[in-house]
Design a protein around this motif. Structure first.
Motif, mmCIF file in Angstrom:
data_model
loop_
_atom_site.group_PDB
_atom_site.id
_atom_site.type_symbol
_atom_site.label_atom_id
_atom_site.label_comp_id
_atom_site.label_asym_id
_atom_site.label_seq_id
_atom_site.Cartn_x
_atom_site.Cartn_y
_atom_site.Cartn_z
ATOM 1 N N THR A 10 23.276 -0.641 39.818
ATOM 2 C CA THR A 10 24.681 -0.223 40.275
ATOM 3 C C THR A 10 25.691 -0.575 38.975
ATOM 4 O OG1 THR A 10 25.554 -2.451 41.042
ATOM 5 C CG2 THR A 10 24.657 -0.979 42.527
ATOM 6 N N ALA A 11 25.434 -1.104 37.882
ATOM 7 C CA ALA A 11 26.097 -1.199 36.730
ATOM 8 C C ALA A 11 25.490 -0.770 35.627
ATOM 9 C CB ALA A 11 26.536 -2.599 36.679
ATOM 10 N N LEU A 12 25.947 -0.359 34.470
ATOM 11 C CA LEU A 12 25.405 -0.033 33.356
ATOM 12 C C LEU A 12 25.000 -1.372 32.399
ATOM 13 C CD1 LEU A 12 24.724 2.135 31.207
ATOM 14 C CD2 LEU A 12 26.921 2.111 30.299
ATOM 15 N N ARG A 13 25.832 -2.175 32.702
ATOM 16 C CA ARG A 13 25.757 -3.646 31.740
ATOM 17 C C ARG A 13 25.203 -4.702 32.458
ATOM 18 N NH1 ARG A 13 29.311 -7.907 31.294
ATOM 19 N NH2 ARG A 13 30.633 -6.655 32.831
ATOM 20 N N HIS A 14 24.033 -5.185 32.044
ATOM 21 C CA HIS A 14 23.296 -6.220 32.737
ATOM 22 C C HIS A 14 24.061 -7.493 32.088
ATOM 23 C CE1 HIS A 14 20.340 -9.455 33.106
ATOM 24 N NE2 HIS A 14 19.719 -8.536 33.917
ATOM 25 N N PRO A 15 24.083 -8.649 32.799
ATOM 26 C CA PRO A 15 25.043 -9.635 32.498
ATOM 27 C C PRO A 15 24.413 -10.364 31.071
ATOM 28 C CG PRO A 15 24.416 -10.011 34.599
ATOM 29 C CD PRO A 15 23.799 -8.787 34.156
ATOM 30 N N ASN A 16 23.098 -10.206 30.740
ATOM 31 C CA ASN A 16 22.688 -10.600 29.585
ATOM 32 C C ASN A 16 22.534 -9.713 28.349
ATOM 33 O OD1 ASN A 16 21.849 -13.014 30.959
ATOM 34 N ND2 ASN A 16 19.783 -12.201 31.369
ATOM 35 N N ALA A 17 22.954 -8.647 28.466
ATOM 36 C CA ALA A 17 23.238 -7.442 27.465
ATOM 37 C C ALA A 17 24.023 -7.834 26.274
ATOM 38 C CB ALA A 17 23.698 -6.181 27.958
ATOM 39 N N ARG A 18 23.749 -7.659 25.206
ATOM 40 C CA ARG A 18 24.778 -8.070 23.868
ATOM 41 C C ARG A 18 24.467 -7.092 22.699
ATOM 42 N NH1 ARG A 18 21.891 -12.753 20.320
ATOM 43 N NH2 ARG A 18 19.911 -11.821 19.961
ATOM 44 N N LEU A 19 25.339 -6.863 22.105
ATOM 45 C CA LEU A 19 25.780 -6.229 20.844
ATOM 46 C C LEU A 19 25.543 -6.949 19.687
ATOM 47 C CD1 LEU A 19 28.522 -3.795 21.932
ATOM 48 C CD2 LEU A 19 26.065 -3.425 22.061
ATOM 49 N N ILE A 20 25.277 -6.795 18.679
ATOM 50 C CA ILE A 20 25.210 -7.476 17.237
ATOM 51 C C ILE A 20 25.879 -6.524 16.089
ATOM 52 C CG2 ILE A 20 23.942 -8.707 15.466
ATOM 53 C CD1 ILE A 20 21.844 -9.508 17.334
ATOM 54 N N ASP A 21 26.792 -6.744 15.737
ATOM 55 C CA ASP A 21 27.642 -5.952 14.530
ATOM 56 C C ASP A 21 26.914 -6.374 13.166
ATOM 57 O OD1 ASP A 21 29.254 -5.006 12.616
ATOM 58 O OD2 ASP A 21 30.843 -5.386 13.578
ATOM 59 N N ALA A 22 25.906 -5.416 12.888
ATOM 60 C CA ALA A 22 25.262 -5.490 11.678
ATOM 61 C C ALA A 22 25.904 -5.767 10.566
ATOM 62 C CB ALA A 22 24.293 -4.281 11.481
ATOM 63 N N ALA A 23 27.106 -5.583 10.135
ATOM 64 C CA ALA A 23 28.086 -5.678 9.034
ATOM 65 C C ALA A 23 28.476 -7.217 9.073
ATOM 66 C CB ALA A 23 29.438 -4.543 9.073
ATOM 67 N N THR A 24 28.566 -7.927 10.258
ATOM 68 C CA THR A 24 29.359 -8.963 10.059
ATOM 69 C C THR A 24 28.550 -10.286 10.724
ATOM 70 O OG1 THR A 24 30.443 -8.779 12.350
ATOM 71 C CG2 THR A 24 31.621 -8.194 10.483
ATOM 72 N N GLY A 25 27.414 -9.728 11.471
ATOM 73 C CA GLY A 25 26.312 -10.705 12.254
ATOM 74 C C GLY A 25 27.055 -11.181 13.487
ATOM 75 N N GLU A 26 28.177 -10.734 13.945
ATOM 76 C CA GLU A 26 29.025 -10.887 15.041
ATOM 77 C C GLU A 26 28.194 -10.567 16.421
ATOM 78 O OE1 GLU A 26 32.983 -10.817 17.717
ATOM 79 O OE2 GLU A 26 32.851 -9.359 15.952
ATOM 80 N N VAL A 27 27.712 -11.509 17.145
ATOM 81 C CA VAL A 27 27.234 -11.407 18.693
ATOM 82 C C VAL A 27 28.407 -11.134 19.734
ATOM 83 C CG1 VAL A 27 25.624 -11.771 20.467
ATOM 84 C CG2 VAL A 27 25.098 -12.602 18.118
#
Length: 440
Positions: free
Chosen positions: A2-19
Motif C-alpha cells: 500500500t506504500a511506495l516507501r518501505h521503512p528500510n528504504a534509503r537514498l545515498i547522495d553520491a556527491a556527499t555520501g549522505e544517507v
C-alpha cells in the motif's frame, strides 16, 4: 503493498555520501492549492523526496525532464493547469508557473503522469494509478528477486519510466538507491559503484554499446552482480556477450520489455533461460497476461502465431491525458493494453517481438515519433527506427548538418541519429514511401 516507501528504504547522495532515510517532507505542499503538480525532476535526492512525498500524500505528480525548453514547459502548464511546478524553474518563468487552483480536480486514483513521446510533437501524458505503480513495482521485485540488501544506482533519469521503475522497485523492497547525477560517462559514476557497493545496474541499449567501448569487466566491481536491460532492442550478440560476462563472475543479465503505459514493465526474461531463449523478452511479469490479436480481431495464446501483442494486468494505465480535463477521467482501459507491437508467443509463453504497427523509434530509451522527426527537417525526409537510433533518409540537404540539427532540437546526443543521402525514396504501388525497404 500500500506504500511506495518501505521503512528500510534509503537514498545515498553520491556527491556527499549522505544517507537519507526520511524521504517524506510533510510541509512540501503546505502552500500549494489542491490538484496535480509538475515536478521537473533532476537526478538529485531532493527531487526523489519531492516525488515520494507527492506519492505518499496522495498528490498526483507529473515527472518532467528538467531540460525541457521553456516554451514546452509553458505550453504544458497552459494545457494541464498544475497546482504548482516543483524543481528548477528559470527566474524569468516563475510568474508564469506560480501556484494556482486548477479548474479540474484530478481523479482520486490518479498518482503519476509521464510524457509519452519524448521531446517531439505535442506530448500526451500517461495517467498511472497508485495501484498500477505499486503493482508493477511488486511484480518486478518478485521477478528479479530484489531484497533489502540490493543497492541500485541512478544510471537513468527518474522522469523516464524505466528509471522511475528502478527507483520504485528498490524503495518498495526496502533497498538502497545511490543518487549519482553525472551518468555512465561521468567521472564519479564508476567510483560511486565501488564505494557504495552497487549490486545492480539498469541500462538501455545505447548504454550497453558504451560499455563495450569502455571495456566493461564486471570482475572489477565485486559487488555488481545484476544487469537489467530495457528501453528498446539490444543486439542479440550483445545480449549474449553481456550474459557471458556476468555469468563468468556468478552474475546475471535480465532482458525486459516495457511501455510507459504499463508503469512500465511488461515482461522479464529469466537470466537462467537467456541462453536457450536468446532474442526473446520473456514471459509476462507476475500478475500479467499476454495474448496475440490477429487481423480478424480474434485473440490467441497459441505458439508461433504472429499478430499484435496485447497485455492485461493491474499495472496498465488509466488512459492518456491531453488537457487538464482529462485528469478527472477514471479507468479508460480496464487493465487491457494494446501495445502496438507485433510479436508471437512460443510454447512456454515467452514473447518474441517482430516490430511495431505504428511508427515510433527509440533513442537512448526515449520514444520518438518518426513522423514528427520527418516534419522537423527542412528537406524531404523518411525516418525509420534502428537499434536504439533513428535513421533518416534525405534526398536533399547536408546529412551532417541535419544530424546536428535534429540532436539540438530534440536535446539528445547526435550519435542517436544517422542521416543518409539517397537519390530517391522507394515507393509502394500507392505512391507512399516504402519504409520496409528503407529499413532493410
Amino acid at each position: 503493498m500500500t506504500a511506495l516507501r518501505h521503512p528500510n528504504a534509503r537514498l545515498i547522495d553520491a556527491a556527499t555520501g549522505e544517507v537519507v532515510r526520511d524521504l517524506v517532507r510533510p510541509d512540501l505542499f503546505t502552500d500549494v492549492p489542491p490538484g496535480m503538480v509538475f515536478l521537473r525532476m533532476p537526478t538529485t535526492v531532493e527531487a526523489v523526496c519531492q516525488y515520494v512525498t507527492a506519492f505518499e500524500t496522495g498528490r498526483p505528480v507529473a515527472l518532467l525532464d528538467p531540460g525541457l525548453p521553456d516554451e514546452t514547459l509553458l505550453e504544458l502548464v497552459d494545457r494541464f493547469e498544475p497546482a504548482a511546478v516543483l524543481g528548477p524553474v528559470p527566474a524569468e518563468l516563475t510568474d508564469r508557473v506560480r501556484a494556482t487552483a486548477p479548474k479540474t480536480a484530478p481523479h482520486p486514483d490518479l498518482a503519476v503522469l509521464l510524457a509519452t513521446s519524448g521531446s517531439t510533437g505535442n506530448p500526451k501524458l500517461v495517467r498511472l494509478s497508485r495501484r498500477a505503480v505499486l503493482a508493477n513495482a511488486d511484480s518486478i521485485v518478485e521477478a528479479l528477486g530484489i531484497t533489502g540488501d540490493e543497492v541500485a544506482i541512478s544510471a537513468l533519469p527518474f522522469y523516464y519510466s524505466y528509471g522511475m521503475s528502478v527507483l520504485n522497485t528498490h524503495l518498495t523492497a526496502g533497498a538502497t538507491v545511490v543518487v549519482e547525477g553525472e551518468g555512465l560517462l561521468g567521472r564519479g559514476f564508476w567510483p560511486a559503484i565501488d564505494e557504495f557497493g552497487v549490486t545492480s545496474l539498469a541500462l538501455v541499449p545505447s548504454q550497453y554499446e558504451m560499455l563495450v567501448r569502455l571495456r566493461f569487466d564486471p570482475a572489477r566491481h565485486p559487488a555488481l552482480r545484476t544487469l537489467t536491460q530495457a528501453g528498446g532492442r539490444l543486439r542479440p550478440e550483445l545480449v549474449r556477450d553481456f550474459h557471458e560476462r556476468m555469468a563468468s563472475v556468478g552474475g546475471r543479465l535480465f532482458v525486459m520489455y516495457g511501455q510507459t503505459e504499463a508503469a512500465p514493465r511488461l515482461t522479464t526474461l529469466p537470466s537462467g533461460r537467456l541462453g536457450e531463449k536468446l532474442g526473446s523478452v520473456g514471459p509476462a511479469v507476475p500478475g500479467g497476461r499476454l495474448s496475440i490479436r490477429l487481423e480478424d480481431g480474434t485473440e490467441t495464446t497459441a505458439p508461433d502465431v504472429c499478430g499484435e501483442v496485447l497485455y492485461r494486468g493491474p499495472n496498465v494505465m488509466l488512459g492518456y491525458a491531453e488537457t487538464a480535463a482529462d485528469l478527472a477521467r477514471g479507468d479508460d482501459h480496464g487493465g487491457l493494453l494494446v501495445t502496438g507491437d507485433l510479436g508471437r508467443l512460443d510454447a512456454d509463453g515467452y514473447l518474441w517481438l517482430d516490430g511495431r504497427r505504428k511508427r515510433f523509434g527509440k533513442v537512448f530509451g526515449v520514444r520518438l515519433n518518426l513522423d514528427d522527426i520527418e516534419r522537423m527537417l527542412p528537406v524531404p525526409a523518411a525516418a525509420v527506427s534502428g537499434d536504439d537510433k533513428v535513421i533518416v533518409f534525405v534526398t536533399d540537404g547536408e546529412p551532417p548538418h541535419l544530424r546536428r540539427s535534429l540532436a539540438d532540437r530534440l536535446k539528445l546526443h547526435w550519435t542517436g541519429f544517422d542521416v543518409r543521402a539517397i537519390e530517391a525514396f522507394p515507393l509502394l504501388s500507392n505512391g507512399k514511401v516504402d519504409y520496409r525497404a528503407l529499413a532493410s
